[in-house]
Design a protein around this motif. Structure first.
Motif, PDB file in Angstrom:
ATOM      1  N   LEU A 269     -25.445  23.145  46.999  1.00  0.00           N
ATOM      2  CA  LEU A 269     -24.292  23.573  46.210  1.00  0.00           C
ATOM      3  C   LEU A 269     -23.901  22.500  45.200  1.00  0.00           C
ATOM      4  O   LEU A 269     -23.646  22.788  44.029  1.00  0.00           O
ATOM      5  CB  LEU A 269     -23.128  23.881  47.153  1.00  0.00           C
ATOM      6  N   ASP A 270     -23.879  21.247  45.649  1.00  0.00           N
ATOM      7  CA  ASP A 270     -23.525  20.142  44.757  1.00  0.00           C
ATOM      8  C   ASP A 270     -24.539  20.001  43.625  1.00  0.00           C
ATOM      9  O   ASP A 270     -24.175  19.713  42.477  1.00  0.00           O
ATOM     10  CB  ASP A 270     -23.445  18.834  45.543  1.00  0.00           C
ATOM     11  N   ALA A 271     -25.821  20.199  43.951  1.00  0.00           N
ATOM     12  CA  ALA A 271     -26.867  20.043  42.938  1.00  0.00           C
ATOM     13  C   ALA A 271     -26.784  21.128  41.870  1.00  0.00           C
ATOM     14  O   ALA A 271     -27.068  20.881  40.697  1.00  0.00           O
ATOM     15  CB  ALA A 271     -28.242  20.066  43.599  1.00  0.00           C
ATOM     16  N   GLN A 272     -26.388  22.332  42.271  1.00  0.00           N
ATOM     17  CA  GLN A 272     -26.298  23.434  41.318  1.00  0.00           C
ATOM     18  C   GLN A 272     -25.017  23.384  40.492  1.00  0.00           C
ATOM     19  O   GLN A 272     -24.990  23.824  39.349  1.00  0.00           O
ATOM     20  CB  GLN A 272     -26.367  24.772  42.064  1.00  0.00           C
ATOM     21  N   GLY A 273     -23.952  22.855  41.100  1.00  0.00           N
ATOM     22  CA  GLY A 273     -22.683  22.802  40.394  1.00  0.00           C
ATOM     23  C   GLY A 273     -22.214  24.196  40.017  1.00  0.00           C
ATOM     24  O   GLY A 273     -22.247  25.125  40.817  1.00  0.00           O
ATOM     25  N   ALA A 274     -21.803  24.358  38.777  1.00  0.00           N
ATOM     26  CA  ALA A 274     -21.289  25.652  38.320  1.00  0.00           C
ATOM     27  C   ALA A 274     -22.381  26.529  37.734  1.00  0.00           C
ATOM     28  O   ALA A 274     -22.102  27.597  37.202  1.00  0.00           O
ATOM     29  CB  ALA A 274     -20.189  25.427  37.283  1.00  0.00           C
ATOM     30  N   ARG A 275     -23.632  26.099  37.846  1.00  0.00           N
ATOM     31  CA  ARG A 275     -24.698  26.853  37.192  1.00  0.00           C
ATOM     32  C   ARG A 275     -25.044  28.140  37.921  1.00  0.00           C
ATOM     33  O   ARG A 275     -25.658  29.031  37.362  1.00  0.00           O
ATOM     34  CB  ARG A 275     -25.949  25.972  37.072  1.00  0.00           C
ATOM     35  N   ASP A 276     -24.708  28.248  39.192  1.00  0.00           N
ATOM     36  CA  ASP A 276     -25.050  29.441  39.959  1.00  0.00           C
ATOM     37  C   ASP A 276     -23.861  29.802  40.836  1.00  0.00           C
ATOM     38  O   ASP A 276     -23.676  29.243  41.915  1.00  0.00           O
ATOM     39  CB  ASP A 276     -26.295  29.189  40.819  1.00  0.00           C
ATOM     40  N   ALA A 277     -23.048  30.737  40.364  1.00  0.00           N
ATOM     41  CA  ALA A 277     -21.828  31.098  41.084  1.00  0.00           C
ATOM     42  C   ALA A 277     -22.126  31.728  42.435  1.00  0.00           C
ATOM     43  O   ALA A 277     -21.282  31.713  43.330  1.00  0.00           O
ATOM     44  CB  ALA A 277     -20.997  32.058  40.232  1.00  0.00           C
ATOM     45  N   ARG A 278     -23.333  32.272  42.605  1.00  0.00           N
ATOM     46  CA  ARG A 278     -23.661  32.920  43.882  1.00  0.00           C
ATOM     47  C   ARG A 278     -23.637  31.938  45.040  1.00  0.00           C
ATOM     48  O   ARG A 278     -23.362  32.309  46.181  1.00  0.00           O
ATOM     49  CB  ARG A 278     -25.043  33.569  43.796  1.00  0.00           C
TER      50      ARG A 278
ATOM     51  N   PRO B  88     -34.051  18.833  43.838  1.00  0.00           N
ATOM     52  CA  PRO B  88     -33.426  17.511  43.654  1.00  0.00           C
ATOM     53  C   PRO B  88     -33.635  16.613  44.871  1.00  0.00           C
ATOM     54  O   PRO B  88     -33.706  17.085  46.010  1.00  0.00           O
ATOM     55  CB  PRO B  88     -31.943  17.849  43.462  1.00  0.00           C
ATOM     56  N   ALA B  89     -33.704  15.323  44.615  1.00  0.00           N
ATOM     57  CA  ALA B  89     -33.951  14.356  45.690  1.00  0.00           C
ATOM     58  C   ALA B  89     -32.877  14.433  46.768  1.00  0.00           C
ATOM     59  O   ALA B  89     -33.178  14.320  47.968  1.00  0.00           O
ATOM     60  CB  ALA B  89     -34.023  12.948  45.114  1.00  0.00           C
ATOM     61  N   ALA B  90     -31.619  14.641  46.371  1.00  0.00           N
ATOM     62  CA  ALA B  90     -30.535  14.701  47.355  1.00  0.00           C
ATOM     63  C   ALA B  90     -30.710  15.884  48.299  1.00  0.00           C
ATOM     64  O   ALA B  90     -30.408  15.793  49.497  1.00  0.00           O
ATOM     65  CB  ALA B  90     -29.189  14.791  46.643  1.00  0.00           C
ATOM     66  N   VAL B  91     -31.212  16.998  47.774  1.00  0.00           N
ATOM     67  CA  VAL B  91     -31.457  18.175  48.610  1.00  0.00           C
ATOM     68  C   VAL B  91     -32.631  17.908  49.549  1.00  0.00           C
ATOM     69  O   VAL B  91     -32.580  18.241  50.741  1.00  0.00           O
ATOM     70  CB  VAL B  91     -31.726  19.413  47.738  1.00  0.00           C
ATOM     71  N   GLN B  92     -33.685  17.307  49.033  1.00  0.00           N
ATOM     72  CA  GLN B  92     -34.828  16.981  49.880  1.00  0.00           C
ATOM     73  C   GLN B  92     -34.423  16.054  51.021  1.00  0.00           C
ATOM     74  O   GLN B  92     -34.833  16.240  52.173  1.00  0.00           O
ATOM     75  CB  GLN B  92     -35.926  16.333  49.040  1.00  0.00           C
ATOM     76  N   GLN B  93     -33.617  15.058  50.716  1.00  0.00           N
ATOM     77  CA  GLN B  93     -33.187  14.113  51.747  1.00  0.00           C
ATOM     78  C   GLN B  93     -32.315  14.796  52.794  1.00  0.00           C
ATOM     79  O   GLN B  93     -32.438  14.526  53.996  1.00  0.00           O
ATOM     80  CB  GLN B  93     -32.440  12.951  51.096  1.00  0.00           C
TER      81      GLN B  93
END
Length: 219
Positions: free
Chosen positions: A153-162, A120-125
């Motif tokens: 963490l924000d980009a993944q949301g609840a999709r990856d609990a790890r 995601p762009a936010a992670v890249q930035q």
């Protein structure tokens, strides 16, 4: 890239004739080469004044340096600035100049993730903001790395609990390797470059798991 390999590529002091092939911010290839004609070093006023003092030795020399690098793969250009000095060689008599980069523009990548379209762009930035202070302010770099992890963490949301416990794991890992104040106040801790590089290697491992590359990264 392993943390051990990163220690070599991103080492602090570099001899002009043995500069590593740094990774290109544009394409990721380890193909940045210093353009020797563009590289300039000048001795500082303080260093020149020290030459008149008793006990002066060549390792008292201090330089300010600047130069350009060009990527052998994509042709992009990167600016570099820093300082330098001289250190004794093995015989203890001969001295060799070295330079220490303090910034690159654009910042050199310390992970491979920003070259994957799935990130995601936010992670890249957030990663870019973490790369920039590595050479001059490891403590600020450490703080920015935590922000990059939060962006993941924000980009993944609840999709990856790890990832929910990854932030605490990262903090514990870094705090066992370097002294940090209990209140986390910026500017009061000591961050070592080698520990920062291990942190980036850890982040890259997570990024590789979350956003697998479609093909092997450029070498």
């Amino acid at each position: 890239m392993t943390a051990q390999a990163m220690d070599i590529v991103f080492r602090e002091d570099v001899a002009l004739d043995s500069a590593p092939a740094w990774p290109c911010p544009n394409c990721g290839a380890a193909a940045l080469a210093l353009l020797r004609a563009s590289f300039h070093c000048m001795e500082t006023a303080h260093s020149l004044a020290q030459r008149r003092m008793d006990g002066w030795t060549p390792d008292c020399v201090q330089y300010r340096c600047s130069g350009l690098l060009r990527c052998g793969a994509c042709g992009d250009v990167v600016a570099m600035g820093g300082d330098g000095g001289a250190e004794a060689e093995g015989d203890g008599v001969t001295y060799a100049d070295f330079f220490s980069p303090r910034y690159f523009l654009p910042a050199l990548p310390l992970t491979t993730a920003q070259f994957r379209h799935a990130v995601p762009a936010a992670v890249q930035q957030a990663l870019q903001r973490a790369f920039a202070p590595f050479w001059s302010d490891p403590r600020a770099c450490h703080v920015a790395m935590q922000a990059a992890l939060q962006a993941m963490l924000d980009a993944q949301g609840a999709r990856d609990a790890r990832l929910a416990g990854a932030m605490d794991e990262f903090k514990r890992m870094m705090e066992t390797q370097m002294w940090l104040p209990s209140d986390g106040a910026p500017g009061t801790g000591i961050a070592r470059r080698s520990d920062i590089l291990r942190g980036f290697a850890w982040l890259d491992g997570w990024l590789s798991e979350l956003y697998p590359p479609l093909h092997a990264p450029a070498e």
